[in-house]
Design a protein around this motif. Sequence first.
Motif, short mmCIF file in Angstrom:
data_model
loop_
_atom_site.label_atom_id
_atom_site.label_comp_id
_atom_site.label_asym_id
_atom_site.label_seq_id
_atom_site.Cartn_x
_atom_site.Cartn_y
_atom_site.Cartn_z
N LEU A 1 8.72 41.73 20.29
CA LEU A 1 8.88 40.27 20.38
C LEU A 1 8.00 39.59 19.32
O LEU A 1 8.41 38.62 18.68
N GLY A 2 6.81 40.15 19.14
CA GLY A 2 5.86 39.59 18.17
C GLY A 2 6.40 39.62 16.76
O GLY A 2 6.14 38.71 15.97
N ASN A 3 7.17 40.67 16.41
CA ASN A 3 7.75 40.74 15.07
C ASN A 3 8.68 39.57 14.81
O ASN A 3 8.70 38.99 13.73
N THR A 4 9.46 39.25 15.82
CA THR A 4 10.40 38.13 15.67
C THR A 4 9.65 36.82 15.58
O THR A 4 9.92 35.98 14.72
N THR A 5 8.66 36.63 16.48
CA THR A 5 7.96 35.34 16.48
C THR A 5 7.16 35.16 15.18
O THR A 5 7.03 34.05 14.69
N ALA A 6 6.65 36.26 14.63
CA ALA A 6 5.89 36.14 13.37
C ALA A 6 6.81 35.68 12.25
O ALA A 6 6.44 34.82 11.44
N ALA A 7 8.03 36.24 12.20
CA ALA A 7 8.98 35.83 11.16
C ALA A 7 9.37 34.37 11.35
O ALA A 7 9.44 33.60 10.39
N VAL A 8 9.61 33.98 12.61
CA VAL A 8 9.97 32.59 12.89
C VAL A 8 8.82 31.67 12.49
O VAL A 8 9.02 30.60 11.91
N GLY A 9 7.60 32.10 12.78
CA GLY A 9 6.42 31.30 12.44
C GLY A 9 6.30 31.07 10.95
O GLY A 9 5.94 29.98 10.51
N LYS A 10 6.61 32.12 10.17
CA LYS A 10 6.52 31.97 8.73
C LYS A 10 7.55 30.95 8.23
O LYS A 10 7.26 30.12 7.37
N GLY A 11 8.75 31.02 8.76
CA GLY A 11 9.80 30.06 8.40
C GLY A 11 9.36 28.65 8.75
O GLY A 11 9.55 27.71 7.97
N PHE A 12 8.75 28.52 9.91
CA PHE A 12 8.29 27.21 10.38
C PHE A 12 7.22 26.66 9.44
O PHE A 12 7.24 25.48 9.08
N ALA A 13 6.28 27.53 9.05
CA ALA A 13 5.19 27.09 8.16
C ALA A 13 5.75 26.61 6.83
O ALA A 13 5.34 25.58 6.29
N ILE A 14 6.73 27.36 6.30
CA ILE A 14 7.32 26.99 5.01
C ILE A 14 8.10 25.68 5.15
O ILE A 14 8.01 24.78 4.32
N GLY A 15 8.88 25.59 6.24
CA GLY A 15 9.69 24.39 6.47
C GLY A 15 8.83 23.15 6.61
O GLY A 15 9.15 22.08 6.07
N SER A 16 7.72 23.29 7.32
CA SER A 16 6.85 22.13 7.53
C SER A 16 6.25 21.68 6.20
O SER A 16 6.08 20.49 5.96
N ALA A 17 5.95 22.64 5.34
CA ALA A 17 5.40 22.30 4.03
C ALA A 17 6.43 21.49 3.24
O ALA A 17 6.09 20.51 2.57
N ALA A 18 7.70 21.90 3.33
CA ALA A 18 8.74 21.21 2.57
C ALA A 18 8.97 19.81 3.09
O ALA A 18 9.11 18.86 2.32
N LEU A 19 8.99 19.67 4.43
CA LEU A 19 9.26 18.35 5.00
C LEU A 19 8.10 17.39 4.74
O LEU A 19 8.30 16.19 4.61
N THR A 20 6.90 17.95 4.68
CA THR A 20 5.73 17.11 4.41
C THR A 20 5.67 16.70 2.94
O THR A 20 4.97 15.76 2.58
N SER A 21 6.41 17.43 2.12
CA SER A 21 6.24 17.25 0.67
C SER A 21 6.58 15.85 0.19
O SER A 21 5.90 15.32 -0.68
N LEU A 22 7.63 15.24 0.76
CA LEU A 22 8.01 13.91 0.30
C LEU A 22 6.88 12.92 0.60
O LEU A 22 6.54 12.07 -0.23
N ALA A 23 6.30 13.08 1.79
CA ALA A 23 5.19 12.21 2.17
C ALA A 23 4.02 12.44 1.21
O ALA A 23 3.34 11.49 0.81
N LEU A 24 3.80 13.69 0.83
CA LEU A 24 2.67 13.98 -0.06
C LEU A 24 2.94 13.47 -1.48
O LEU A 24 2.02 13.02 -2.16
N LEU A 25 4.21 13.52 -1.91
CA LEU A 25 4.55 12.97 -3.22
C LEU A 25 4.27 11.47 -3.24
O LEU A 25 3.70 10.93 -4.20
#
Lengths: 254, 851
Positions: free
Chosen positions: B517-541
């Motif tokens: 289960l941890g393998n799946t959640t770790a992969a999901v977590g990485k996607g989440f971290a990357i996605g959050s960075a992208a969504l925050t990017s417009l605000a940071l620009l």
Amino acid sequence: MDIHLYLMCYRTEALVASQLEAEEFGQYMAVGTRKKTFGNVVFFEIDPKFRSPDLHLDEVEAKCKARPDGTPRRSKYMSLYRVMERIPLSAYGKLHLTTRDGRVLSLDGREFEEEPTSKGPFMYAELCPLTSRVVSHLSPKAFTQRITDSATTVYVPRIFFAETLVELDSEGRLASYLPYANPGHIEDCLREVEEHPNKLSKTVDRNPPLQAFYRTIASGFYLGDSTGIKFYRYPDVATLDADHHKWWRSASMG
Amino acid sequence: MSYAHLLYLAASSFSQSSLFAVADGIDSSIRPLPWWWHVTWVCAIIALVSAASFYRWIMNQSEGNERMQEIARYVRDGAYAYLHRQYRVVTIFFIVISVLLAIMAFGLQVQHRLVPFAFLTGGFFSGLAGFFGMKTATSASARTAQGASYSLDQGLKLAFRAGAVMGLTVVGLAMLDISLWFLYLYKFHHVLFGGEPMSLETITVVMLCFGMGASSQALFARVGGGIYTKAADVGADLVGKVEAGIPEDDPRNPATIADNVGDNVGDVAGMGADLYESYAGSILATMALGVAAVSFGGVPEGFESAFSAQLAFLSGPMVLAALGILLSLAGIFLVTTKEGATMKDLMWSLNKGIWGSSALVVAVAIVIMPMLLPASVAWGVVSAITIGLLVGLVIGYGTEFYTSAEFKPTKGIADQAVSGTGPLIIDGIAAGLMSTWIPITAVCVGMMVSFAMCRGFENLAMGLYGVGMASVGMLSTLGITLATDAYGPIADNAGGNAEMAGLAKEVRERTDALDSLGNTTAAVGKGFAIGSAALTSLALLAAYIEEVRVGIHREAAAVYQVEEGADYNVLDLGFGKYGLFFPGSDSSHLGNYTISAIRSTSDNSVEVMVNGEPVGMIINHIGASVKPSTADPAISELIATTPAGLFDFMEYYEVTLMNPKVLVGIFAGVLMVFVFGAMTMKAVGRAAMAMVMEVRRQFRELPGIMEGTTTPDYARCVAISTAGAQREMIRPSLLAVLAPVLVGLLLGVAGVMGLLVGGLCAGFAMAVFMANAGGAWDNAKKLIETGQHGGKGSDPHKSAVVGDTVGDPFKDTTGPSLNILIKLMNMVSIVFAGLVVKFAPEIAAFLGMGH
């Protein structure tokens, strides 16, 4: 220190004397004293009282001595080439299966007389002195008798082989969990044997890679000739995982 | 520049706005704290107390037998050794950068004097969060294995609550940091150092700078942790598994402890620092945008003053994130399971918590946002928050679809293994490339819809605020989502501990289930971290432009002068920039500056001429006394209008695709992604080689290892991996820090905008591709190990092992590091904006590249 006699019969055929217990010996043969990979090792324990001048065993006490520093002699090769056939079946003791990293599983042998519950076809990994993988209509007992029958022109005095798994799915394909190389060819061979009842057996591969070998063993190992068969039953996977976990985990790797 | 003819001074409504409390009739010395501020610190404390309480509960559980404790001790000691060394390197980096920032603040006066301190606290709290997370994780693995010997539920609870300590510590410390900085800047800074209370704009831009501290810490944690974990993993696999033929987690493998330590330093400390930065960055950027939205868009209905409106918009992200902590906590208690649970049941247990928290966030937003914001905006913001949460979930499950062995893409890769290594690699790359469509589409749709819901197409600043709130919404449940991420390595280590300690079959089966289960959640977590960075990017620009604006103010402030008796005077700052200074109502001169520049219309402005020429950019000093009724006829004719907005700056700096500086900046951003990726992957190779040599040496020189009579020198492997990681992380990290500064100085604001956009677009896609391709190869191998296509030891398995080896640095080093690269480049640009604003025109003029 006691002297043990071990007959290695997995690709290499050799009678080795050693002052190590079977488990230590297996580990030593598999990994050496410095880490070197020798691969899986399969060997029989031979009755330590067995002596044979042909195999130079009359010299075993003289040759297999503790080392000067008092540590046991690990291995003293006593005889090579056509050794297996020259040791009487009654002298064969346990069969030890050693993995690449030196874990040892010991199997007890017994006389084998049973008739097959399955009608085949069977697949056998010949280990000594032949090294082919074959598929056959013949049950282990019949196969042993056939291949060691001196009345035929093509025979060996004694054979050591393992019955290996050959399970087909509903579509006639080899079950996906089996690690054989070129499964399509095995399917073809099985089909050929089934379609030609007169063809008793067919060679699948003359020198097959024995990858994940221990994962492929079905009923067990057979050592026999025209006088009899010794059978070493192989535990099922559940037993191996539960009772011999470390060995099975290591054996599953290759 | 034709634009020079279009820019005019506007002593606007903005100039009357509440940049100074005095202007709003509030006595600055007793400026009361808004009620909602108490929500932020209380929630932060609740998070930290809950984390401490979970930690105590975990520590009260049995750590199992002596062997289990011994193994856990090895891992713990290794993790501490790593952190100790990493923090030593990072401390040196922080000292150097702080000195540079101090020179910029106190010497060059191109940024606020608090920035060096904000930078340090951001790094300190981020490091602290990583330390606590790792401390808990390394204490929890043996306890999880022991817990699994009682029941699956007990094992799950232990691992998950240990992950929750990480999640709650990250959000608690971040919120506390934000809350305390706000308290100090809002209430005490002017009391301690004199002068007027700080404007909300200045407060938000100063606070934003602590994001660079957090980003820097995150980069070191991610890159260093990523290199460490893969060096150890590759060393353990190549020599241990392939050469020596010993299974994973076998105590005879000298690198096995380093491998387990790596899971912690990469996926616990690294992930924690990464998301700490995302969490704080999204809140701070949205706060800054909220304040700017009022400045640019005017005072919405329902507010008495611009100040109260700014305060309300500033409160939105803080309150939402604070309440999100409580709701994450509620979700954490929902995570339980039954004995004999299947993979589906276990996944449902975690989803219950995540979905429950997300639903509660929406419910709370529906109640709280209308209390804080005017009705005309509140519902748009609630929609944006909901969209942010949905984007997070879509990205998470998109990642799961492309990486889990339950679904077609990963099964397809496993099928290709039958044909050989080449087809498997090709299919993995194809699956990874294709997998980018879900997160990119989700972020794009989320960005557009949240922008539109907040009427961004009518009011740009408000739309940007909406996008910022979407990113805050996405990260509001970080307390629980990070718990599921950190759970992965804890469960993995628990499995290793159970295996090495030789625990009973049913215990191993339970830890295997938890690990899977941890393998799946770790992969999901990485996607989440990357996605959050992208969504925050417009605000940071947008926040970057805000910092540019403030940078120009500071440049003007540095040459602040008023002719005695004059109502105002204009000072040529060079390169088309002019400072316009007014005395205050009492003839004194206040220390805050802003810029106002609008397009001229025949109705509302008079062109300001200097020496008979129209000026390009005006920087005016807006004291409390600046009213439209100034005595100067040129000013008095101005009608209240919008001050210089984002588009004005984009236009002034010629941020257009027709400007080669922008295009070159974009190429530079794309290049950064590729070069940084190459450097981190090469670094893994070199560090891994050192580990391979060491493991071989130990097998060679310590013959008792294979016999099980000699304990390998685990500490040496840990030390080698640590040294390798520290050595190798320096160059890519320096590249990430220096590139935005150099591009800024050479190509100016336009080049930086290009760099950030190029880095964002290429980095986001590349990070998703690498993380998902790596995850898919890993799970394809695991699928084969379950018995598909020949299972372990077969030829397809060998191909899958190669795929997994290629994928390891993809998913655990380079992929996760790229999203920090994106954010760090943003943060560095923000912090160094003042420097770029001041010196880039001079350098450009010197090089003959305009200004």
